[in-house]
Design a protein around this motif. Sequence first.
Motif, PDB file in Angstrom:
ATOM      1  N   ILE A 221      -3.266  -3.912  -6.187  1.00 55.89           N
ATOM      2  CA  ILE A 221      -4.457  -4.659  -5.770  1.00 55.89           C
ATOM      3  C   ILE A 221      -4.301  -6.134  -6.114  1.00 55.89           C
ATOM      4  CG2 ILE A 221      -6.919  -4.992  -6.276  1.00 55.89           C
ATOM      5  CD1 ILE A 221      -7.081  -1.890  -6.544  1.00 55.89           C
ATOM      6  N   GLU A 222      -3.718  -6.414  -7.266  1.00 55.51           N
ATOM      7  CA  GLU A 222      -3.493  -7.806  -7.674  1.00 55.51           C
ATOM      8  C   GLU A 222      -2.579  -8.523  -6.678  1.00 55.51           C
ATOM      9  OE1 GLU A 222      -1.679 -10.390 -11.439  1.00 55.51           O
ATOM     10  OE2 GLU A 222      -1.840  -8.207 -11.573  1.00 55.51           O
ATOM     11  N   ILE A 223      -1.517  -7.837  -6.237  1.00 58.13           N
ATOM     12  CA  ILE A 223      -0.598  -8.435  -5.246  1.00 58.13           C
ATOM     13  C   ILE A 223      -1.332  -8.718  -3.947  1.00 58.13           C
ATOM     14  CG2 ILE A 223       1.474  -8.031  -3.853  1.00 58.13           C
ATOM     15  CD1 ILE A 223       2.101  -8.483  -6.792  1.00 58.13           C
ATOM     16  N   MET A 224      -2.129  -7.771  -3.494  1.00 56.02           N
ATOM     17  CA  MET A 224      -2.845  -7.931  -2.224  1.00 56.02           C
ATOM     18  C   MET A 224      -3.896  -9.031  -2.326  1.00 56.02           C
ATOM     19  SD  MET A 224      -3.168  -3.962  -1.024  1.00 56.02           S
ATOM     20  CE  MET A 224      -3.595  -4.321   0.676  1.00 56.02           C
ATOM     21  N   ASN A 225      -4.528  -9.125  -3.475  1.00 58.08           N
ATOM     22  CA  ASN A 225      -5.505 -10.192  -3.675  1.00 58.08           C
ATOM     23  C   ASN A 225      -4.848 -11.570  -3.597  1.00 58.08           C
ATOM     24  OD1 ASN A 225      -8.092  -9.054  -3.912  1.00 58.08           O
ATOM     25  ND2 ASN A 225      -7.687  -8.394  -6.022  1.00 58.08           N
ATOM     26  N   LYS A 226      -3.673 -11.680  -4.154  1.00 60.11           N
ATOM     27  CA  LYS A 226      -2.953 -12.960  -4.102  1.00 60.11           C
ATOM     28  C   LYS A 226      -2.655 -13.347  -2.659  1.00 60.11           C
ATOM     29  CE  LYS A 226      -0.717 -12.775  -8.650  1.00 60.11           C
ATOM     30  NZ  LYS A 226       0.587 -12.663  -9.382  1.00 60.11           N
ATOM     31  N   ILE A 227      -2.270 -12.365  -1.863  1.00 59.77           N
ATOM     32  CA  ILE A 227      -1.985 -12.645  -0.449  1.00 59.77           C
ATOM     33  C   ILE A 227      -3.267 -13.033   0.276  1.00 59.77           C
ATOM     34  CG2 ILE A 227      -1.136 -11.645   1.716  1.00 59.77           C
ATOM     35  CD1 ILE A 227       0.692  -9.839  -0.004  1.00 59.77           C
TER      36      ILE A 227
ATOM     37  N   PHE B   6      -7.085   0.887   1.392  1.00 63.59           N
ATOM     38  CA  PHE B   6      -6.219   1.336   0.296  1.00 63.59           C
ATOM     39  C   PHE B   6      -7.041   1.821  -0.897  1.00 63.59           C
ATOM     40  CE2 PHE B   6      -3.734  -0.025  -3.564  1.00 63.59           C
ATOM     41  CZ  PHE B   6      -2.788   0.986  -3.500  1.00 63.59           C
ATOM     42  N   GLU B   7      -8.113   1.092  -1.198  1.00 70.96           N
ATOM     43  CA  GLU B   7      -8.981   1.463  -2.321  1.00 70.96           C
ATOM     44  C   GLU B   7     -10.439   1.337  -1.873  1.00 70.96           C
ATOM     45  OE1 GLU B   7     -10.368   3.135  -4.655  1.00 70.96           O
ATOM     46  OE2 GLU B   7      -8.524   2.825  -5.807  1.00 70.96           O
ATOM     47  N   PRO B   8     -10.960   2.392  -1.214  1.00 78.36           N
ATOM     48  CA  PRO B   8     -12.319   2.331  -0.643  1.00 78.36           C
ATOM     49  C   PRO B   8     -13.408   2.059  -1.673  1.00 78.36           C
ATOM     50  CG  PRO B   8     -11.100   4.216   0.224  1.00 78.36           C
ATOM     51  CD  PRO B   8     -10.283   3.654  -0.902  1.00 78.36           C
ATOM     52  N   THR B   9     -13.156   2.380  -2.942  1.00 80.30           N
ATOM     53  CA  THR B   9     -14.193   2.179  -3.966  1.00 80.30           C
ATOM     54  C   THR B   9     -14.229   0.751  -4.500  1.00 80.30           C
ATOM     55  OG1 THR B   9     -12.689   2.863  -5.751  1.00 80.30           O
ATOM     56  CG2 THR B   9     -13.975   4.594  -4.665  1.00 80.30           C
ATOM     57  N   LEU B  10     -13.337  -0.098  -4.020  1.00 83.46           N
ATOM     58  CA  LEU B  10     -13.251  -1.469  -4.524  1.00 83.46           C
ATOM     59  C   LEU B  10     -14.384  -2.309  -3.916  1.00 83.46           C
ATOM     60  CD1 LEU B  10     -11.397  -3.216  -6.375  1.00 83.46           C
ATOM     61  CD2 LEU B  10     -10.196  -3.911  -4.287  1.00 83.46           C
ATOM     62  N   LYS B  11     -15.377  -2.624  -4.720  1.00 86.54           N
ATOM     63  CA  LYS B  11     -16.571  -3.324  -4.226  1.00 86.54           C
ATOM     64  C   LYS B  11     -16.244  -4.724  -3.732  1.00 86.54           C
ATOM     65  CE  LYS B  11     -19.933  -0.786  -7.033  1.00 86.54           C
ATOM     66  NZ  LYS B  11     -20.994  -0.894  -8.086  1.00 86.54           N
TER      67      LYS B  11
ATOM     68  N   THR C  68       0.818  -1.222   0.000  1.00 85.21           N
ATOM     69  CA  THR C  68       0.000   0.000   0.000  1.00 85.21           C
ATOM     70  C   THR C  68       0.849   1.268   0.000  1.00 85.21           C
ATOM     71  OG1 THR C  68      -0.157   0.179   2.424  1.00 85.21           O
ATOM     72  CG2 THR C  68      -1.781  -1.212   1.305  1.00 85.21           C
ATOM     73  N   THR C  69       2.132   1.135   0.311  1.00 85.48           N
ATOM     74  CA  THR C  69       3.007   2.326   0.351  1.00 85.48           C
ATOM     75  C   THR C  69       3.676   2.614  -0.993  1.00 85.48           C
ATOM     76  OG1 THR C  69       5.042   1.141   0.989  1.00 85.48           O
ATOM     77  CG2 THR C  69       3.524   1.773   2.762  1.00 85.48           C
ATOM     78  N   LEU C  70       3.414   1.792  -1.993  1.00 82.60           N
ATOM     79  CA  LEU C  70       4.168   1.880  -3.254  1.00 82.60           C
ATOM     80  C   LEU C  70       3.360   2.445  -4.415  1.00 82.60           C
ATOM     81  CD1 LEU C  70       5.961  -1.593  -2.998  1.00 82.60           C
ATOM     82  CD2 LEU C  70       6.896   0.656  -2.418  1.00 82.60           C
ATOM     83  N   ASP C  71       2.239   3.103  -4.102  1.00 83.08           N
ATOM     84  CA  ASP C  71       1.351   3.553  -5.176  1.00 83.08           C
ATOM     85  C   ASP C  71       1.878   4.745  -5.968  1.00 83.08           C
ATOM     86  OD1 ASP C  71       1.054   5.061  -2.894  1.00 83.08           O
ATOM     87  OD2 ASP C  71      -1.111   5.236  -3.008  1.00 83.08           O
TER      88      ASP C  71
END
Length: 471
Positions: free
Chosen positions: A134-140, A163-168, A122-125
Motif C-alpha cells: 500500500i505504501e508503494i502504491m500511495n507513493k505512485i 486491492f484493499e477494499p477496507t482501506l478508507k 498488487t500481485t506480490l502480496d
Amino acid sequence: MYKELIKPTEISIKDKKKLLKGSVTRAAIFAGSKVIDVKTEDNETCYFIFYKDALIYGEKLDKVETGTFIHQAFNEGIILESHHPLLKMIIPKSPLTFPNKNKLFSQLQKQFPLQEVAYITTTLDAFFTKDQLIEIMNKIYFHYRRNGNYLKSFQVVQMLSQFEPTLKSAKTRLESLDLHSYYQFYNSSNLSLIQKKDPLFVELHCFKNRFHPEKQLILEDILSQQDHFIELTLLWLEKVKKLQKAESIEKYTDIALRFVTMEEWILLLSQATINPFQELPEAKLCMEEMVKKGNAEQAALLLLPFIGDLPNCFNPILSLIWENSDSGFVLSHLDDFITFLQKQPDELKQSEEKMFELAIRLLEKHDLKTVSEQLLPIQKIFPHLWVIRKINEMITLVEDPDRMMELGDLYAEFKQFDKAIDCFFWEMELQPQNPSPVRKISKMYQYKGMLNEATTYQRIYEQLKSNQQTG
C-alpha cells in the motif's frame, strides 16, 4: 494416458551461488501475469510471478495464503498442469534467479510505466505485507497528483481500492470531487472508450469476466493485437472445454500450428475433451505419419481415448498400431485395445503371436488364476484362441499332482522356466529314478543361460539313464 506423452517440465533456479533443479508442477495465466509453481530437488516449493514475460519476483513459500494474488491466479486463472503441452512454452529456458527483494521496486520503475508498477505491486502480496505494498502504491498515486495527472492518479487509487477494499483513504480519494469525473467515466462509459485511456484496466476486467461473450471477444482482440497467440489459444481451449463445442477450429488450428506440432495440437484438443479425429481432417494423416515413422505407441496414446468414436477409416491405422506395439504397452491399455478388437475380430484371429507375448508378460507377474482373469474379456470374444486354451488347460493341471510334467511343459512353452523347473522338481521327487524330469530340468537351466546347473543335471540324467540300461 496423456501423461505418458508429455515429460515433466524441468527448470533451474539460481539461489545465491547454488543452482537448484526443479520441476514445474503447474502454472497459471492471469491476464498479463503468470505464476509458476516449482518443486525443487530439495522438495521445497517456489513461486515465481511474471508480468509481460519478465520475471518480477520469486521466493520459497511453505503455503499460499487465501486471498493473495497467487491464490486467485490458481483459482480464477487459466491453469496449466505439469503435463500440459504448452507449459514448456510459457516458462523461460534460462535458469531463474531470485530477484533482490530490497531493490525490487526501484528496478521495476526502470522497466515499466508507473501505472503498471502499481498493478504489479498488487500481485506480490504473498511475499510482502499489505502495508508495504500500500505504501508503494500511495507513493505512485501522490507522484501523479503532484504532477497534475489526475487520470493516472485515479487509475492507481482505483487499483488500490480493489486491492484493499477496507482501506478508507482509498475510498475517500475515489469519491473526492477532483476525481469524480473519472469515477463517472469508468462507471458509465463502454469498454471501448475506456480502453483508449486505460488498456490495462480493460484487459484485467475482460480477463476476470472472460466467460461473458462480449468481454471474451474484447480480450481475444487484445491478445491478437499483442501477438500473444499462446494465450489466445489457451483462452479458446478453455472456452471449448467449457462449451464442449469446437467453434472456429480451423482458425485456431492455423494459429496453434505456429508454435506446436500437429501431434501436440491433437493432444491439446483431446485435453479439452474434443475428439480431434472427428473435428480435424488433418488428424488422420498425422496418425499415419506417426505410425510410418515407428511411433505406433505414441499414436495409440492419442487415438485410444476415442477408440469407441473413431470413424472406420482409422481401422487400418489401429491394425498397424496393434501389430507394432510392444506387448507390455498393449497390456497397460488392454481395455482400449479390446474395444478395437471387438470392432475388428479378424485382427485377433491373425494375432496369436501377439496374444502369446501378452500371456508371457502376464505369467511373469501373476499366477495362473490372475492371468486367466485378465484374459477373460478376450476369451469371451474369442474362446477358441490357442493361448486361451493353453492357459485354461494349465489351470486344470495345477490341481492335479500326477500331471506336473505336462504343466511344466506348458510353462516352458510360455518361457516360464523357473515355474517349469518347480514342476519338474516335483516330478523328480516323486520318481527319483526317472531320468525324464531331470533331463527337462537340465534343458530349463540351459534356456536360462545357467550352464553349470544345466551340466550338473545333464550328468545326473546320464547316470539315471545308464542305471536304467544296466538294471
